[in-house]
Design a protein around this motif. Sequence first.
Motif, short mmCIF file in Angstrom:
data_model
loop_
_atom_site.label_atom_id
_atom_site.label_comp_id
_atom_site.label_asym_id
_atom_site.label_seq_id
_atom_site.Cartn_x
_atom_site.Cartn_y
_atom_site.Cartn_z
N GLN A 179 -3.75 48.91 41.80
CA GLN A 179 -4.58 47.94 41.08
C GLN A 179 -6.05 48.37 41.07
O GLN A 179 -6.74 48.20 40.06
N GLU A 180 -6.52 48.93 42.16
CA GLU A 180 -7.91 49.41 42.22
C GLU A 180 -8.15 50.49 41.16
O GLU A 180 -9.20 50.49 40.51
N GLU A 181 -7.20 51.38 40.99
CA GLU A 181 -7.34 52.44 39.99
C GLU A 181 -7.32 51.86 38.57
O GLU A 181 -8.05 52.32 37.70
N VAL A 182 -6.50 50.84 38.35
CA VAL A 182 -6.47 50.19 37.04
C VAL A 182 -7.81 49.53 36.75
O VAL A 182 -8.33 49.61 35.63
N ILE A 183 -8.40 48.91 37.76
CA ILE A 183 -9.72 48.28 37.59
C ILE A 183 -10.78 49.34 37.28
O ILE A 183 -11.67 49.12 36.46
N ASP A 184 -10.68 50.52 37.93
CA ASP A 184 -11.60 51.61 37.59
C ASP A 184 -11.50 51.96 36.11
O ASP A 184 -12.51 52.18 35.44
N LEU A 185 -10.28 51.99 35.60
CA LEU A 185 -10.08 52.26 34.17
C LEU A 185 -10.73 51.17 33.33
O LEU A 185 -11.34 51.44 32.29
N TRP A 186 -10.60 49.90 33.76
CA TRP A 186 -11.21 48.78 33.03
C TRP A 186 -12.72 48.95 32.93
O TRP A 186 -13.32 48.63 31.91
N HIS A 187 -13.36 49.45 33.98
CA HIS A 187 -14.81 49.67 33.93
C HIS A 187 -15.16 50.57 32.76
O HIS A 187 -16.08 50.26 31.98
N PHE A 188 -14.44 51.68 32.63
CA PHE A 188 -14.73 52.60 31.54
C PHE A 188 -14.34 52.02 30.19
O PHE A 188 -15.02 52.25 29.19
N LEU A 189 -13.25 51.27 30.14
CA LEU A 189 -12.84 50.64 28.89
C LEU A 189 -13.88 49.63 28.41
O LEU A 189 -14.21 49.57 27.22
N LEU A 190 -14.44 48.87 29.34
CA LEU A 190 -15.51 47.93 28.98
C LEU A 190 -16.73 48.69 28.47
O LEU A 190 -17.34 48.29 27.47
N SER A 191 -17.09 49.78 29.14
CA SER A 191 -18.23 50.58 28.68
C SER A 191 -17.98 51.13 27.29
O SER A 191 -18.86 51.06 26.42
N LEU A 192 -16.80 51.68 27.08
CA LEU A 192 -16.48 52.24 25.77
C LEU A 192 -16.49 51.16 24.70
O LEU A 192 -17.01 51.36 23.60
#
Length: 161
Positions: free
Chosen positions: A118-131
Amino acid sequence: MVKPNILEHFEKTVSNAKKSLKKLISEANRHKLHDFAAGLATAVEILEEEEIEKLEAMFNMQQALDERIIAERNIDKTLDEWVVAITIAMESEIDEIRREVNWKWWKKEKEIDLERLQEEVIDLWHFLLSLSRIVGLTPETIFERYMQKNAINHKRQNGGY
């Protein structure tokens, strides 16, 4: 002709989405797809609770983090450079997600650490929000476009896609 303001447009979109989802729930129940219907009912609840506010909060938090990193590191990129950089970072995060599960069929399976996954998925969300921010999407436009695309995907599935 007076253009509707963004809130009226959003409310109309939510209303239409709820109607469409309720029709899909009826059809799913008619075909004895009760788990699917329950998932759709959850989507209706989310719409009714205006969960868009949570996404908006995440957008604002990510904007603050992005602005801090850009200022502290004196970063200056074009749109093209940002899109490439962020998608590379997302690919890296996807690889980290993949490493948390048993995708290597030739290796002995390990226990999945759900918290780490789940932590890794949240890391992906950070970049998805930025993009999303970089390309001009807002919580509202994401919601609208997601609802439109979701309806298209359901129609495709109904048509044997």
